[in-house]
Design a protein around this motif. Structure first.
Motif, short mmCIF file in Angstrom:
data_model
loop_
_atom_site.label_atom_id
_atom_site.label_comp_id
_atom_site.label_asym_id
_atom_site.label_seq_id
_atom_site.Cartn_x
_atom_site.Cartn_y
_atom_site.Cartn_z
N ALA A 284 0.83 -1.21 0.00
CA ALA A 284 0.00 0.00 0.00
C ALA A 284 0.86 1.26 0.00
O ALA A 284 0.52 2.26 -0.65
N TRP A 285 2.00 1.23 0.71
CA TRP A 285 2.88 2.40 0.71
C TRP A 285 3.47 2.63 -0.68
O TRP A 285 3.50 3.77 -1.17
N PHE A 286 3.94 1.56 -1.33
CA PHE A 286 4.51 1.72 -2.66
C PHE A 286 3.48 2.28 -3.64
O PHE A 286 3.81 3.14 -4.47
N LEU A 287 2.25 1.82 -3.55
CA LEU A 287 1.22 2.35 -4.43
C LEU A 287 0.91 3.81 -4.10
O LEU A 287 0.71 4.62 -5.01
N THR A 288 0.88 4.14 -2.83
CA THR A 288 0.63 5.52 -2.43
C THR A 288 1.71 6.45 -2.94
O THR A 288 1.43 7.56 -3.41
N GLU A 289 2.97 6.00 -2.88
CA GLU A 289 4.06 6.82 -3.41
C GLU A 289 3.98 6.94 -4.93
O GLU A 289 4.33 7.98 -5.50
N ASN A 290 3.49 5.92 -5.61
CA ASN A 290 3.29 6.03 -7.06
C ASN A 290 2.18 7.01 -7.39
O ASN A 290 2.24 7.70 -8.40
N VAL A 291 1.18 7.09 -6.52
CA VAL A 291 0.17 8.14 -6.66
C VAL A 291 0.80 9.51 -6.40
O VAL A 291 0.57 10.48 -7.13
N ARG A 292 1.62 9.59 -5.36
CA ARG A 292 2.28 10.85 -4.99
C ARG A 292 3.02 11.47 -6.17
O ARG A 292 3.00 12.69 -6.37
N TRP A 293 3.70 10.62 -6.94
CA TRP A 293 4.56 11.12 -8.02
C TRP A 293 3.92 11.03 -9.40
O TRP A 293 4.58 11.23 -10.41
N GLY A 294 2.63 10.74 -9.45
CA GLY A 294 1.91 10.81 -10.71
C GLY A 294 2.03 9.60 -11.61
O GLY A 294 1.57 9.63 -12.75
N TYR A 295 2.60 8.52 -11.12
CA TYR A 295 2.67 7.31 -11.92
C TYR A 295 1.32 6.59 -11.97
O TYR A 295 1.03 5.86 -12.91
N LEU A 296 0.53 6.77 -10.93
CA LEU A 296 -0.83 6.24 -10.87
C LEU A 296 -1.77 7.40 -10.55
O LEU A 296 -1.38 8.35 -9.87
N PRO A 297 -3.00 7.34 -11.04
CA PRO A 297 -3.93 8.45 -10.80
C PRO A 297 -4.36 8.54 -9.35
O PRO A 297 -4.33 7.54 -8.60
N GLY A 298 -4.76 9.71 -8.94
CA GLY A 298 -5.22 9.93 -7.58
C GLY A 298 -6.48 9.17 -7.24
O GLY A 298 -6.86 9.06 -6.07
N THR A 299 -7.17 8.64 -8.27
CA THR A 299 -8.39 7.87 -8.06
C THR A 299 -8.11 6.38 -7.85
O THR A 299 -9.05 5.58 -7.74
N THR A 300 -6.83 6.00 -7.77
CA THR A 300 -6.49 4.58 -7.62
C THR A 300 -7.04 4.00 -6.31
O THR A 300 -6.84 4.57 -5.25
N ASP A 301 -7.74 2.90 -6.41
CA ASP A 301 -8.23 2.20 -5.23
C ASP A 301 -7.10 1.31 -4.72
O ASP A 301 -6.87 0.20 -5.23
N ILE A 302 -6.36 1.81 -3.74
CA ILE A 302 -5.17 1.13 -3.27
C ILE A 302 -5.50 -0.24 -2.67
O ILE A 302 -4.85 -1.24 -2.97
N ASN A 303 -6.53 -0.30 -1.84
CA ASN A 303 -6.87 -1.57 -1.20
C ASN A 303 -7.25 -2.63 -2.22
O ASN A 303 -6.84 -3.79 -2.12
N ALA A 304 -8.05 -2.27 -3.21
CA ALA A 304 -8.47 -3.23 -4.23
C ALA A 304 -7.28 -3.71 -5.05
O ALA A 304 -7.17 -4.90 -5.38
N SER A 305 -6.38 -2.79 -5.37
CA SER A 305 -5.20 -3.17 -6.14
C SER A 305 -4.32 -4.13 -5.37
O SER A 305 -3.84 -5.13 -5.90
N VAL A 306 -4.11 -3.83 -4.09
CA VAL A 306 -3.28 -4.69 -3.25
C VAL A 306 -3.92 -6.07 -3.12
O VAL A 306 -3.25 -7.10 -3.25
N ASP A 307 -5.23 -6.11 -2.90
CA ASP A 307 -5.91 -7.40 -2.75
C ASP A 307 -5.82 -8.24 -4.02
O ASP A 307 -5.80 -9.47 -3.95
N ALA A 308 -5.77 -7.59 -5.18
CA ALA A 308 -5.72 -8.32 -6.43
C ALA A 308 -4.33 -8.87 -6.74
O ALA A 308 -4.19 -9.96 -7.31
#
Length: 428
Positions: A348-372
């Motif tokens: 979840a931290w790695f995904l949040t940092e990817n959101v922070r730097w614009g690699y992933l959109p701010g609308t990314t559902d972090i929990n769903a992505s991690v669970d998948a």
């Protein structure tokens, strides 16, 4: 802020994988292949980069552990770069690519989302972590006397002067959105240096870092070992900080497989993981460190002097700027401290940092992505089959709240609060 991403086919694939694996666990609850049909295949192609954190894959091959668990034909194949790893995963083992890899933890997420695969998602799963700690940020020798260390701020004025004089400030990492990119960005921004505006971030494969620093094409880089230690041994630059000082006991690389391989070969997947878990335990034993350094230094693996591996493998660090530390506790961890278990909170931290730097959109559902993507259930099944002690199996999927060297706090239950606390970011 809500972080959501919709990938119906991706999530459907993860559900199918879960069902297949649950069926496999019902058939083989003890993991004892002799009691029923063995692994569906005896081979798989696994990629690795010449980095010390690939040790569990290399040792599983060197020590015959893949064979021990019924998959004797597993190949551990050197990749030239993380881009090559990605491309060969896209191809897949059946098309002369690879089925899985030692990989930067964010990459399976970026690949599953299609972000780094030309817009076409490649569903991937993380089935284990490979290590904690032991990456570093190294800086060119010309900055040796300015006092840059864990605090990057002494570089701010110097970098600004260079840019004002028309010179480029090149800071290297190994893959956009990968761990080394995120460590470098975190370190710079914590010191008030905006990595999107005040430096040029360039991508360089790990084994090429030292050579590029030697010819003056970069001012700093972030990479895993043994390349920071080699840089110091060759007197080309110094280590400003290890990443374990930025975030103590941080996660780093992962073992990831294509979902279609897991779905077709759930028993072989467990066998591969069991071999890698045993190898991680071997690599973590103090009495094996010297032998591990010798093995990694061999031509088929890293093709470097064992001395470039051994020091930091044990936690003894020559920073190259007059600072010498022994028994730091910053050694690479392959098994202890739950190093092998893939905590969902860490992803979840790695995904949040990817959101922070614009690699992933701010609308990314972090929990769903991690669970998948995070298949810690496969790790737990392998641990049960191996008879791993209860103390070595985490009680939950979160390690809880994490605190960084600059006082920033990441609560995996509230990534938005973490993002809000950061002054420098480039969200989209």
């Amino acid at each position: 802020m809500t972080l959501t991403t919709t990938r119906r086919s991706f999530l459907r694939g993860a559900t199918a994988t879960a069902a297949t694996l649950l069926a496999a666990k019902a058939l083989f609850p003890s993991g004892a292949f002799a009691q029923g049909p063995g692994p569906e295949v005896t081979s798989a192609k696994l990629g690795f980069i010449a980095l010390t954190d690939s040790s569990p894959l290399i040792i599983a091959s060197e020590k015959g552990l893949f064979a021990k668990h019924g998959v004797p034909d597993v190949q551990v194949l050197k990749q030239a770069s993380w881009g090559a790893t990605r491309d060969n995963l896209v191809l897949g083992g059946a098309a002369n690519g690879i089925d899985g890899a030692h990989i930067l933890t964010p990459m399976p997420y970026l690949m599953s989302a299609g972000t780094v695969t030309g817009g076409t998602p490649l569903p991937m799963s993380i089935i284990a972590r490979l290590n904690l700690d032991a990456q570093a940020i190294s800086v060119s020798q010309e900055y040796k006397d300015i006092g840059a260390g864990l605090d990057s701020s002494p570089l701010k004025a110097i970098f600004a002067e260079r840019k004002a004089a028309g010179k480029e400030v090149n800071v290297a990492m190994t893959f956009p959105g990968g761990t080394h990119d995120l460590w470098m960005r975190y370190w710079l921004s914590a010191g008030g240096i905006d990595p999107t505006k005040e430096v040029s971030l360039i991508t360089v494969p790990p084994p090429q870092m030292v050579a590029n620093m030697k010819v003056g094409t970069m001012d700093a880089f972030c990479v895993g070992e043994p390349w920071n230690e080699q840089l110091v041994n060759q007197n080309i630059g110094f280590t400003a900080t290890t990443t374990g000082e930025i975030w103590h006991h941080h996660p780093e690389k992962a073992l990831s497989l294509r979902n279609d391989f897991i779905e077709a070969n759930p028993v072989a997947t467990q066998a591969i993981l069991m071999a890698v878990m045993e190898a991680a335990q071997w690599a973590d034993a103090t009495e094996n460190k010297e032998e591990l350094a010798q093995i990694l230094g061999k031509r088929p693996w890293f093709n470097i002097p064992a001395a470039d591996v051994a020091g930091r493998l044990k936690g003894d660090i020559n920073y190259g700027n007059g600072r010498l530390e022994t028994a730091t506790g910053l050694e690479m961890k392959f098994w202890k401290d739950h190093a092998s278990y893939p905590f969902k909170s860490h992803d979840a931290w790695f995904l949040t940092e990817n959101v922070r730097w614009g690699y992933l959109p701010g609308t990314t559902d972090i929990n769903a992505s991690v669970d998948a993507v995070n298949r810690e259930d496969i790790w737990r099944a392998a641990a049960a089959a191996l008879g791993i002690a209860a103390a070595d199996i985490p009680g939950g999927t979160s390690r809880g709240v994490e605190t960084f060297f600059d006082g920033k706090v990441f609560d995996p239950a509230n990534p938005s609060a973490y993002l809000d606390s950061l002054a420098i970011k480039a969200m989209v």
